[in-house]
Design a protein around this motif. Sequence first.
Motif, mmCIF file in Angstrom:
data_model
loop_
_atom_site.group_PDB
_atom_site.id
_atom_site.type_symbol
_atom_site.label_atom_id
_atom_site.label_comp_id
_atom_site.label_asym_id
_atom_site.label_seq_id
_atom_site.Cartn_x
_atom_site.Cartn_y
_atom_site.Cartn_z
ATOM 1 N N LEU A 1 50.069 31.793 40.437
ATOM 2 C CA LEU A 1 49.039 32.816 40.633
ATOM 3 C C LEU A 1 47.862 32.257 41.423
ATOM 4 O O LEU A 1 47.344 32.928 42.331
ATOM 5 C CB LEU A 1 48.585 33.321 39.264
ATOM 6 C CG LEU A 1 47.843 34.633 39.164
ATOM 7 C CD1 LEU A 1 48.558 35.764 39.880
ATOM 8 C CD2 LEU A 1 47.638 35.000 37.702
ATOM 9 N N GLN B 1 48.949 32.093 45.112
ATOM 10 C CA GLN B 1 49.363 33.305 45.813
ATOM 11 C C GLN B 1 48.389 34.479 45.708
ATOM 12 O O GLN B 1 48.452 35.386 46.530
ATOM 13 C CB GLN B 1 50.746 33.745 45.316
ATOM 14 C CG GLN B 1 51.809 32.711 45.609
ATOM 15 C CD GLN B 1 53.176 33.107 45.072
ATOM 16 O OE1 GLN B 1 53.358 34.160 44.490
ATOM 17 N NE2 GLN B 1 54.149 32.233 45.274
ATOM 18 N N ALA B 2 47.519 34.461 44.728
ATOM 19 C CA ALA B 2 46.610 35.602 44.540
ATOM 20 C C ALA B 2 45.492 35.598 45.573
ATOM 21 O O ALA B 2 45.105 34.549 46.096
ATOM 22 C CB ALA B 2 46.019 35.565 43.130
ATOM 23 N N LYS B 3 44.975 36.778 45.836
ATOM 24 C CA LYS B 3 43.819 36.916 46.720
ATOM 25 C C LYS B 3 42.587 36.339 46.010
ATOM 26 O O LYS B 3 42.511 36.324 44.786
ATOM 27 C CB LYS B 3 43.621 38.386 47.062
ATOM 28 C CG LYS B 3 44.773 38.930 47.882
ATOM 29 C CD LYS B 3 44.607 40.414 48.130
ATOM 30 C CE LYS B 3 45.831 40.914 48.881
ATOM 31 N NZ LYS B 3 46.478 42.024 48.231
ATOM 32 N N LEU C 1 40.918 37.915 42.705
ATOM 33 C CA LEU C 1 41.759 37.789 41.516
ATOM 34 C C LEU C 1 41.859 36.331 41.095
ATOM 35 O O LEU C 1 41.776 36.006 39.906
ATOM 36 C CB LEU C 1 43.165 38.360 41.758
ATOM 37 C CG LEU C 1 44.149 38.191 40.603
ATOM 38 C CD1 LEU C 1 43.635 38.874 39.336
ATOM 39 C CD2 LEU C 1 45.519 38.725 40.982
ATOM 40 N N ARG C 2 42.011 35.453 42.044
ATOM 41 C CA ARG C 2 42.129 34.028 41.756
ATOM 42 C C ARG C 2 40.906 33.536 40.966
ATOM 43 O O ARG C 2 41.042 32.839 39.967
ATOM 44 C CB ARG C 2 42.298 33.248 43.062
ATOM 45 C CG ARG C 2 42.648 31.808 42.862
ATOM 46 C CD ARG C 2 43.075 31.084 44.128
ATOM 47 N NE ARG C 2 42.270 31.384 45.300
ATOM 48 C CZ ARG C 2 42.747 31.907 46.428
ATOM 49 N NH1 ARG C 2 44.010 32.215 46.559
ATOM 50 N NH2 ARG C 2 41.936 32.129 47.445
ATOM 51 N N LEU D 1 50.757 38.379 37.897
ATOM 52 C CA LEU D 1 51.530 37.901 39.036
ATOM 53 C C LEU D 1 52.411 39.022 39.596
ATOM 54 O O LEU D 1 52.475 39.229 40.803
ATOM 55 C CB LEU D 1 52.382 36.693 38.633
ATOM 56 C CG LEU D 1 53.099 35.935 39.737
ATOM 57 C CD1 LEU D 1 52.097 35.371 40.742
ATOM 58 C CD2 LEU D 1 53.933 34.823 39.139
ATOM 59 N N GLU E 1 50.316 41.617 41.373
ATOM 60 C CA GLU E 1 49.833 41.102 42.651
ATOM 61 C C GLU E 1 50.946 41.159 43.694
ATOM 62 O O GLU E 1 50.703 40.924 44.876
ATOM 63 C CB GLU E 1 49.311 39.666 42.459
ATOM 64 C CG GLU E 1 48.648 39.054 43.647
ATOM 65 C CD GLU E 1 47.315 39.675 44.058
ATOM 66 O OE1 GLU E 1 46.733 39.214 45.040
ATOM 67 O OE2 GLU E 1 46.844 40.616 43.401
ATOM 68 N N HIS F 1 54.100 39.451 43.534
ATOM 69 C CA HIS F 1 54.847 38.197 43.760
ATOM 70 C C HIS F 1 55.967 38.054 42.772
ATOM 71 O O HIS F 1 55.947 38.292 41.686
ATOM 72 C CB HIS F 1 53.914 36.992 43.656
ATOM 73 C CG HIS F 1 52.786 37.059 44.620
ATOM 74 N ND1 HIS F 1 52.930 36.809 45.971
ATOM 75 C CD2 HIS F 1 51.493 37.386 44.442
ATOM 76 C CE1 HIS F 1 51.770 36.956 46.571
ATOM 77 N NE2 HIS F 1 50.868 37.296 45.669
#
Length: 161
Positions: free
Chosen positions: A95, A98-100, A103-104, A156, A159, A161
């Motif tokens: 996460l 890969q998260a924006k 969100l991260r 996840l 999002e 993924h």
Amino acid sequence: MQVHFTWASQRSAVMAAIIGAGPAAIQAQDNPQFAVAQRFIAECVIQGGDKKSCATRFFDDCVTQGKGTALANLQCYDALARYWDQEMNQTYQTLMKQAKPPLREAVRKGQHTWTAWRDERCQPWSRIDGSMNRVFGASCRADTIQSRYNDLDELLKAEGH
């Protein structure tokens, strides 16, 4: 699927955890059931099961093999907690990669808060005498970690993924 356990060889390490130090002491010791849990759940997933039902199956088999003793339950819950902790950490890392950014950052802050809450949530069980209270504490830890894994896994998926 056959699960094999070695209760006698681990008795002294687990008894130390039950008698005085609580679930944290067993986590510092080698628990062969963790390796069994990893293999058991991985094989179950390969055969078409989902992680949650496979983990439940492992735990049920683990307790049955240990004849439901406090010692067996403690070791089984510890293996389950370690399994979910590993899964949660892998999901968290994915996460974070890969998260924006918004969100991260929210997940990073949430994880920090959750870690402190996890430690405080289950701690009271180690303050009460009795081997079954240690088992309740280990159960609390396993359930808490699995719940956080579920939350991160859903984030996840949401999002994309």
